[in-house]
Scaffold this active site. Structure first.
Site, PDB file in Angstrom:
ATOM      1  N   ASP A  85       0.854  -1.183   0.000  1.00 57.84           N
ATOM      2  CA  ASP A  85       0.000   0.000   0.000  1.00 57.84           C
ATOM      3  C   ASP A  85       0.893   1.237   0.000  1.00 57.84           C
ATOM      4  O   ASP A  85       1.848   1.328   0.782  1.00 57.84           O
ATOM      5  CB  ASP A  85      -0.884  -0.035   1.256  1.00 57.84           C
ATOM      6  CG  ASP A  85      -1.941   1.039   1.239  1.00 57.84           C
ATOM      7  OD1 ASP A  85      -3.116   0.723   0.936  1.00 57.84           O
ATOM      8  OD2 ASP A  85      -1.597   2.204   1.539  1.00 57.84           O
ATOM      9  N   ASN A  93      -1.802  13.029  -3.812  1.00 56.85           N
ATOM     10  CA  ASN A  93      -2.894  13.577  -4.627  1.00 56.85           C
ATOM     11  C   ASN A  93      -3.188  15.024  -4.247  1.00 56.85           C
ATOM     12  O   ASN A  93      -3.347  15.885  -5.121  1.00 56.85           O
ATOM     13  CB  ASN A  93      -4.179  12.765  -4.414  1.00 56.85           C
ATOM     14  CG  ASN A  93      -4.219  11.516  -5.271  1.00 56.85           C
ATOM     15  OD1 ASN A  93      -3.652  11.481  -6.345  1.00 56.85           O
ATOM     16  ND2 ASN A  93      -4.897  10.491  -4.793  1.00 56.85           N
ATOM     17  N   ASP A 102      -1.696   9.315 -10.268  1.00 54.26           N
ATOM     18  CA  ASP A 102      -1.819   8.233 -11.271  1.00 54.26           C
ATOM     19  C   ASP A 102      -0.443   7.838 -11.808  1.00 54.26           C
ATOM     20  O   ASP A 102      -0.160   6.663 -12.024  1.00 54.26           O
ATOM     21  CB  ASP A 102      -2.695   8.694 -12.450  1.00 54.26           C
ATOM     22  CG  ASP A 102      -4.182   8.678 -12.099  1.00 54.26           C
ATOM     23  OD1 ASP A 102      -4.513   8.251 -10.973  1.00 54.26           O
ATOM     24  OD2 ASP A 102      -4.986   9.092 -12.945  1.00 54.26           O
ATOM     25  N   GLU A 128      -4.847   2.319  -4.156  1.00 54.27           N
ATOM     26  CA  GLU A 128      -3.376   2.443  -4.074  1.00 54.27           C
ATOM     27  C   GLU A 128      -2.797   1.212  -3.423  1.00 54.27           C
ATOM     28  O   GLU A 128      -1.785   1.267  -2.752  1.00 54.27           O
ATOM     29  CB  GLU A 128      -2.934   3.721  -3.329  1.00 54.27           C
ATOM     30  CG  GLU A 128      -3.924   4.388  -2.431  1.00 54.27           C
ATOM     31  CD  GLU A 128      -4.310   3.588  -1.187  1.00 54.27           C
ATOM     32  OE1 GLU A 128      -5.252   2.765  -1.325  1.00 54.27           O
ATOM     33  OE2 GLU A 128      -3.709   3.778  -0.120  1.00 54.27           O
TER      34      GLU A 128
HETATM   35  N1  LIG Z   1      -4.448   9.403  -8.215  1.00 50.86           N
HETATM   36  C1  LIG Z   1      -5.185   8.378  -7.796  1.00 50.86           C
HETATM   37  N2  LIG Z   1      -5.534   8.295  -6.497  1.00 50.86           N
HETATM   38  C2  LIG Z   1      -6.257   7.231  -6.079  1.00 50.86           C
HETATM   39  C3  LIG Z   1      -6.661   6.214  -6.945  1.00 50.86           C
HETATM   40  N3  LIG Z   1      -7.359   5.289  -6.233  1.00 50.86           N
HETATM   41  C4  LIG Z   1      -7.375   5.727  -4.952  1.00 50.86           C
HETATM   42  N4  LIG Z   1      -6.709   6.901  -4.839  1.00 50.86           N
HETATM   43  C5  LIG Z   1      -6.491   7.737  -3.642  1.00 50.86           C
HETATM   44  O1  LIG Z   1      -5.712   7.054  -2.705  1.00 50.86           O
HETATM   45  C6  LIG Z   1      -5.870   7.740  -1.470  1.00 50.86           C
HETATM   46  C7  LIG Z   1      -5.827   6.737  -0.358  1.00 50.86           C
HETATM   47  O2  LIG Z   1      -5.800   7.440   0.818  1.00 50.86           O
HETATM   48  P1  LIG Z   1      -5.892   6.771   2.233  1.00 50.86           P
HETATM   49  O3  LIG Z   1      -6.658   5.494   2.179  1.00 50.86           O
HETATM   50  O4  LIG Z   1      -6.365   7.839   3.172  1.00 50.86           O
HETATM   51  O5  LIG Z   1      -4.443   6.336   2.588  1.00 50.86           O
HETATM   52  P2  LIG Z   1      -3.050   7.075   2.538  1.00 50.86           P
HETATM   53  O6  LIG Z   1      -3.175   8.549   2.388  1.00 50.86           O
HETATM   54  O7  LIG Z   1      -2.238   6.385   1.500  1.00 50.86           O
HETATM   55  O8  LIG Z   1      -2.475   6.797   3.980  1.00 50.86           O
HETATM   56  P3  LIG Z   1      -1.841   5.465   4.537  1.00 50.86           P
HETATM   57  O9  LIG Z   1      -2.326   4.311   3.718  1.00 50.86           O
HETATM   58  O10 LIG Z   1      -2.359   5.401   5.931  1.00 50.86           O
HETATM   59  O11 LIG Z   1      -0.360   5.626   4.498  1.00 50.86           O
HETATM   60  C8  LIG Z   1      -7.189   8.488  -1.546  1.00 50.86           C
HETATM   61  O12 LIG Z   1      -6.913   9.867  -1.546  1.00 50.86           O
HETATM   62  C9  LIG Z   1      -7.760   8.083  -2.896  1.00 50.86           C
HETATM   63  O13 LIG Z   1      -8.436   9.128  -3.551  1.00 50.86           O
HETATM   64  C10 LIG Z   1      -6.299   6.337  -8.328  1.00 50.86           C
HETATM   65  O14 LIG Z   1      -6.614   5.487  -9.180  1.00 50.86           O
HETATM   66  N5  LIG Z   1      -5.566   7.415  -8.693  1.00 50.86           N
END
Ligand SMILES: Nc1nc2c(ncn2[C@@H]2O[C@H](COP(=O)(O)OP(=O)(O)OP(=O)(O)O)[C@@H](O)[C@H]2O)c(=O)[nH]1
Length: 209
Positions: A85, A93, A102, A128
């Protein structure tokens, strides 16, 4: 022709030496078979591939996990499962924009592909989150591979379209084993628990169950 219809084996080609209407009919039929085969391959590619990264998608990964696990259980072999992850991806983002996020996901997919063996499977499991299935790998081999991937991601400098650069890290949960009663979902669950511990312990690390 009836045999092709029943078997749906569209790779078959009908041989003919006719130069008359029959020859014409056979050639038309062969061209149609070829078109069906190409469309078939395209459809199956679309159904199994994640469009953003080109990796296997979640559904395909789960099917492969089941197949790999069944094989490992039948042959008494090992297998490793890795859940990765991206750390603080929301911040990527929020700071650099969704297209930059992306791009990071696509780059990580390349790193995964470059670091898994031909018979392993790298997949995008969710937003992610990535899943890697390591056929025949024991715990030490799976952890080594996970550590290599983690280090490769951590050292990568992502160059964005506007000239900016950014770095990111991944946390990885690993489980290896194929006990005779283990189910595919249990393997994922154990890797996920290890991933949770990797996040809790400060991220950018590999933790195994
Ligand atoms: N650019 C992009 N962002 C994505 C995609 N799928 C999911 N996300 C983003 O991934 C982010 C996941 O955030 P969180 O689940 O809060 O986790 P994190 O910020 O990585 O924090 P931790 O996992 O705790 O380290 C969210 O902001 C989603 O919008 C995608 O296909 N493209």
């Amino acid at each position: 022709m009836r045999r092709i219809g029943l078997s749906k084996d569209y790779t078959t080609v009908l041989a003919t030496h006719h130069q008359d209407e029959f020859g014409e009919l056979y050639r038309g039929f062969n061209a149609m078979l070829q078109e069906i085969r190409v469309r078939d391959e395209k459809l199956s590619q679309l159904a199994t591939t994640d469009t953003l990264t080109g990796l296997a998608n979640r559904g395909h990964a789960l099917e492969s996990l089941q197949t790999m696990l069944t094989r490992a259980q039948r042959l008494g072999g090992a297998m490793g499962v890795m859940l990765l992850d991206v750390d603080h991806f929301k911040q990527v983002n929020d700071t650099y924009g969704h297209p930059a996020g992306d791009q990071v996901l696509r780059d990580i997919a390349h790193i995964l592909q470059a670091n898994v063996r031909a018979y392993d499977l790298a997949a995008r499991f969710g937003g992610e989150e990535f899943l890697v299935l390591c056929e025949g790998a024991d715990l030490s081999a799976t952890v080594d591979m996970a550590e290599r991937i983690r280090a490769a991601v951590a050292s990568r400098v992502y160059r964005l379209a506007g000239g900016q650069t950014l770095r990111t890290t991944v946390s990885v949960g690993v489980y290896a084993g194929a006990g005779s009663h283990a189910t595919a979902m249990q393997l994922i669950e154990l890797a996920d628990q290890a991933l949770y511990r990797a996040k809790q312990a400060g991220r950018n690390r590999v933790v195994h169950a």
